[in-house]
Design a protein around this motif. Structure first.
Motif, PDB file in Angstrom:
ATOM      1  N   PHE A  56       0.937  -1.150  -0.007  1.00 37.47           N
ATOM      2  CA  PHE A  56      -0.010  -0.221   0.044  1.00 37.47           C
ATOM      3  C   PHE A  56       0.765   1.177  -0.080  1.00 37.47           C
ATOM      4  O   PHE A  56       1.419   1.489   0.932  1.00 37.47           O
ATOM      5  N   SER A  57       0.944   1.547  -0.944  1.00 40.88           N
ATOM      6  CA  SER A  57       2.002   3.093  -1.437  1.00 40.88           C
ATOM      7  C   SER A  57       1.818   3.519  -2.621  1.00 40.88           C
ATOM      8  O   SER A  57       1.176   3.083  -3.545  1.00 40.88           O
ATOM      9  N   ASP A  58       2.414   4.770  -3.009  1.00 41.90           N
ATOM     10  CA  ASP A  58       2.283   5.451  -4.051  1.00 41.90           C
ATOM     11  C   ASP A  58       3.843   5.611  -4.474  1.00 41.90           C
ATOM     12  O   ASP A  58       4.979   5.622  -3.714  1.00 41.90           O
ATOM     13  N   GLN A  59       4.055   5.703  -5.856  1.00 35.87           N
ATOM     14  CA  GLN A  59       5.579   5.755  -6.323  1.00 35.87           C
ATOM     15  C   GLN A  59       5.646   6.636  -7.585  1.00 35.87           C
ATOM     16  O   GLN A  59       4.794   6.995  -8.300  1.00 35.87           O
ATOM     17  N   VAL A  60       6.991   7.284  -7.901  1.00 41.15           N
ATOM     18  CA  VAL A  60       7.075   7.669  -8.812  1.00 41.15           C
ATOM     19  C   VAL A  60       8.712   7.623  -9.330  1.00 41.15           C
ATOM     20  O   VAL A  60       9.358   7.300  -8.485  1.00 41.15           O
TER      21      VAL A  60
ATOM     22  N   VAL B 224      11.148   6.877  -6.032  1.00 44.48           N
ATOM     23  CA  VAL B 224      10.591   7.320  -4.854  1.00 44.48           C
ATOM     24  C   VAL B 224       9.367   7.070  -4.333  1.00 44.48           C
ATOM     25  O   VAL B 224       8.609   7.006  -5.170  1.00 44.48           O
ATOM     26  N   VAL B 225       9.217   6.473  -2.971  1.00 38.12           N
ATOM     27  CA  VAL B 225       8.001   5.943  -2.567  1.00 38.12           C
ATOM     28  C   VAL B 225       7.395   6.642  -1.446  1.00 38.12           C
ATOM     29  O   VAL B 225       8.018   7.195  -0.575  1.00 38.12           O
ATOM     30  N   LYS B 226       6.259   6.911  -1.567  1.00 38.17           N
ATOM     31  CA  LYS B 226       5.562   7.605  -0.330  1.00 38.17           C
ATOM     32  C   LYS B 226       4.533   6.547   0.380  1.00 38.17           C
ATOM     33  O   LYS B 226       3.628   5.928  -0.259  1.00 38.17           O
ATOM     34  N   TYR B 227       4.662   6.359   1.419  1.00 36.41           N
ATOM     35  CA  TYR B 227       3.623   5.747   2.449  1.00 36.41           C
ATOM     36  C   TYR B 227       2.586   6.600   3.212  1.00 36.41           C
ATOM     37  O   TYR B 227       3.282   7.509   4.215  1.00 36.41           O
TER      38      TYR B 227
ATOM     39  N   ILE C 274       4.397  -1.166   8.490  1.00 36.81           N
ATOM     40  CA  ILE C 274       3.253  -0.384   8.462  1.00 36.81           C
ATOM     41  C   ILE C 274       3.461   1.042   9.292  1.00 36.81           C
ATOM     42  O   ILE C 274       4.263   1.301  10.367  1.00 36.81           O
ATOM     43  N   VAL C 275       3.176   1.984   8.482  1.00 40.57           N
ATOM     44  CA  VAL C 275       3.214   3.530   9.131  1.00 40.57           C
ATOM     45  C   VAL C 275       2.157   3.611  10.007  1.00 40.57           C
ATOM     46  O   VAL C 275       0.954   3.663   9.477  1.00 40.57           O
ATOM     47  N   LYS C 276       2.372   3.639  11.299  1.00 37.10           N
ATOM     48  CA  LYS C 276       1.114   3.893  12.255  1.00 37.10           C
ATOM     49  C   LYS C 276       0.810   5.040  12.643  1.00 37.10           C
ATOM     50  O   LYS C 276      -0.364   5.561  12.975  1.00 37.10           O
ATOM     51  N   LYS C 277       1.857   6.239  12.012  1.00 39.07           N
ATOM     52  CA  LYS C 277       1.328   7.783  12.458  1.00 39.07           C
ATOM     53  C   LYS C 277       2.381   8.476  11.361  1.00 39.07           C
ATOM     54  O   LYS C 277       3.515   8.043  11.394  1.00 39.07           O
ATOM     55  N   GLY C 278       1.804   9.480  10.584  1.00 34.23           N
ATOM     56  CA  GLY C 278       2.655  10.388   9.837  1.00 34.23           C
ATOM     57  C   GLY C 278       2.757   9.658   8.571  1.00 34.23           C
ATOM     58  O   GLY C 278       1.917   8.760   7.871  1.00 34.23           O
ATOM     59  N   ILE C 279       3.826  10.124   7.640  1.00 38.06           N
ATOM     60  CA  ILE C 279       4.069  10.054   6.344  1.00 38.06           C
ATOM     61  C   ILE C 279       5.235   9.329   6.329  1.00 38.06           C
ATOM     62  O   ILE C 279       6.428   9.768   6.765  1.00 38.06           O
ATOM     63  N   LYS C 280       5.658   8.560   5.242  1.00 34.04           N
ATOM     64  CA  LYS C 280       7.016   7.896   5.138  1.00 34.04           C
ATOM     65  C   LYS C 280       7.290   8.219   3.692  1.00 34.04           C
ATOM     66  O   LYS C 280       6.851   7.710   2.950  1.00 34.04           O
TER      67      LYS C 280
END
Length: 423
Positions: free
Chosen positions: A214-218, A256-259, A389-395
């Motif tokens: 579960f993530s987005d990428q570029v 580059v990946v954004k969680y 898992i990212v429990k809080k915030g953005i990675k």
């Protein structure tokens, strides 16, 4: 036979890549470059991990001294604090946000009522494990409770449902047998296990919290058209890895990946196992036209992962089986000791857990070396890893993947390659 590993650089600051000096008989290494074998050709470099906790001091750029710390021996895994400056990390995030992240295809929540309508009318029992009463009735009292639904999903589907999610399933599928809080044996005849089976499979595949990733990428290019930060990063990688220029500059674009919240990537491999493909299947960096069709093998020799920000809570990188003795990948996949691929549940039980820290890089080898040829050999199955898992915030993270040759493809040139001296 000449050794492939290089030792004794713990106190050596001069890690600057030398020119393309040719190898000669009796010389094991190009000066600060890759090893030579009997044919005198420069082959793949592989840092010797020595032992866990071993430190090296490297000068890769200007007067700055970088510390490289061994975190594991199998796979050879290294941690490099402050590999990126805060400004460089911020810049990569800004460029990625400007270019735009590709959204994951998970916008249709499988527990939504609209989706439930497509399987709600499905009657009858499943032909799978869901179609057998005793697979649900764990305490053998001839009743199925909500808690036993949770146990069934965990044991047979490797799906970790919460009590709330079980209630949602009962409501969405209109499982009337649960009106009194349990399904008694006489009600089993009308219990829609086929619908439940379909529903659970969809949840595992598509739900943001339960799907494997579960993530987005570029993707950002690091060629001559790229900005100075991205090009300088590749040059730093060239000096760090001590690989041939054709390999480093033949690497994949920077990913580059954004969680976001609940973002994760369950345990996986960055590279393919040759034995899993038909004979003659090429590595993808030599066959880009077939890469999107999954008709080639992923042959990433090295992964370098950069942490671009500090995460409020969670978001570690886990290596479940690093340095595990007598590891059997097939037995691990059988999940007899639990689904340790699922890092939402098993992150902290991994053998190595690396916290996200802005500017830090970790580097590991996905393949072992062939001691006879100096090129890639078998995949190191202990390179299994994933994002907790990212429990809080953005990675935010970024990956440099460096594919490399096997002995039978050493004459080929990566289709990603752009010669920096000619651009």
């Amino acid at each position: 036979m000449l050794t492939v590993f290089h030792r004794g650089l713990a106190s050596e600051h001069g890690a600057t890549q030398a020119g393309e000096t040719s190898c000669s008989t009796g010389h094991c290494f190009v000066e600060n470059g890759g090893p030579c074998k009997d044919d005198g050709r420069q082959k793949l470099y592989h840092w010797d991990p020595v032992k866990v906790g071993y430190e090296r001091k490297l000068r890769l750029e200007g007067e700055k001294i970088y510390t490289m710390i061994t975190r594991a021996v199998q796979p050879a895994l290294f941690e490099i604090p402050e590999f990126l400056s805060p400004e460089e990390a911020d810049h990569i995030i800004d460029v990625a946000e400007y270019v735009g992240f590709a959204k994951s295809d998970i916008h249709l929540d499988p527990v939504a009522k609209q989706h439930g309508k497509t399987i709600r009318s499905t009657e009858g029992h499943s032909n799978s494990s869901a179609g057998y009463f005793l697979n649900w009735d764990f305490d053998h009292d001839y009743e199925i409770t909500n808690d036993e639904v949770i146990i069934f999903a965990k044991k047979f589907k490797h799906l970790y449902l919460s009590p709330k999610e079980v209630d949602e399933m009962i409501e969405n599928l209109e499982l009337k047998e649960f009106e009194d809080g349990k399904v008694e044996y006489p009600e089993w005849r009308t219990f829609k296990t086929h619908a439940i089976d379909m529903y659970m499979n969809d949840v595992k595949e598509k739900h943001p919290h339960h799907r494997d990733r579960f993530s987005d990428q570029v993707w950002l290019f690091q060629t001559a058209e790229a900005d100075d930060v991205l090009r300088r990063l590749r040059e730093r990688v060239y000096k760090l890895t001590r690989l041939q220029k054709g390999i480093v500059y033949g690497g994949e674009p920077l990913q580059v990946v954004k969680y976001g919240p609940h973002g994760h990537y369950h345990a996986h491999y960055d590279s393919s196992r040759k034995s899993d493909y038909p004979a003659g299947t090429k590595c993808c960096h030599y066959d880009l036209k077939n890469a999107a069709l999954a008709k080639c093998r992923i042959c990433r020799y090295i992964t370098i992962l950069y942490y671009l920000n500090d995460v409020e809570e969670g978001g570690e990188t886990a290596f479940p089986v690093a340095d595990m003795k007598s590891f059997n990948e097939t037995e691990f996949r059988d999940r007899k000791d639990g689904d340790r691929f699922n890092l939402n549940e098993y992150c902290q039980t991994a053998n190595i857990v690396v916290p996200a820290s802005k500017g830090k890089a970790i580097m590991w080898y996905n393949y072992e070396l062939d001691g006879k040829t100096g090129w890639m050999n078998h995949r190191d199955d202990r390179s299994l890893h994933g994002g907790c898992i990212v429990k809080k915030g953005i990675k935010y993270i970024a990956n440099n993947w460096l594919p490399a040759p096997e002995n039978d493809s050493a004459h080929l040139i990566s289709e990603y390659f752009r010669d920096p001296d000619e651009e």
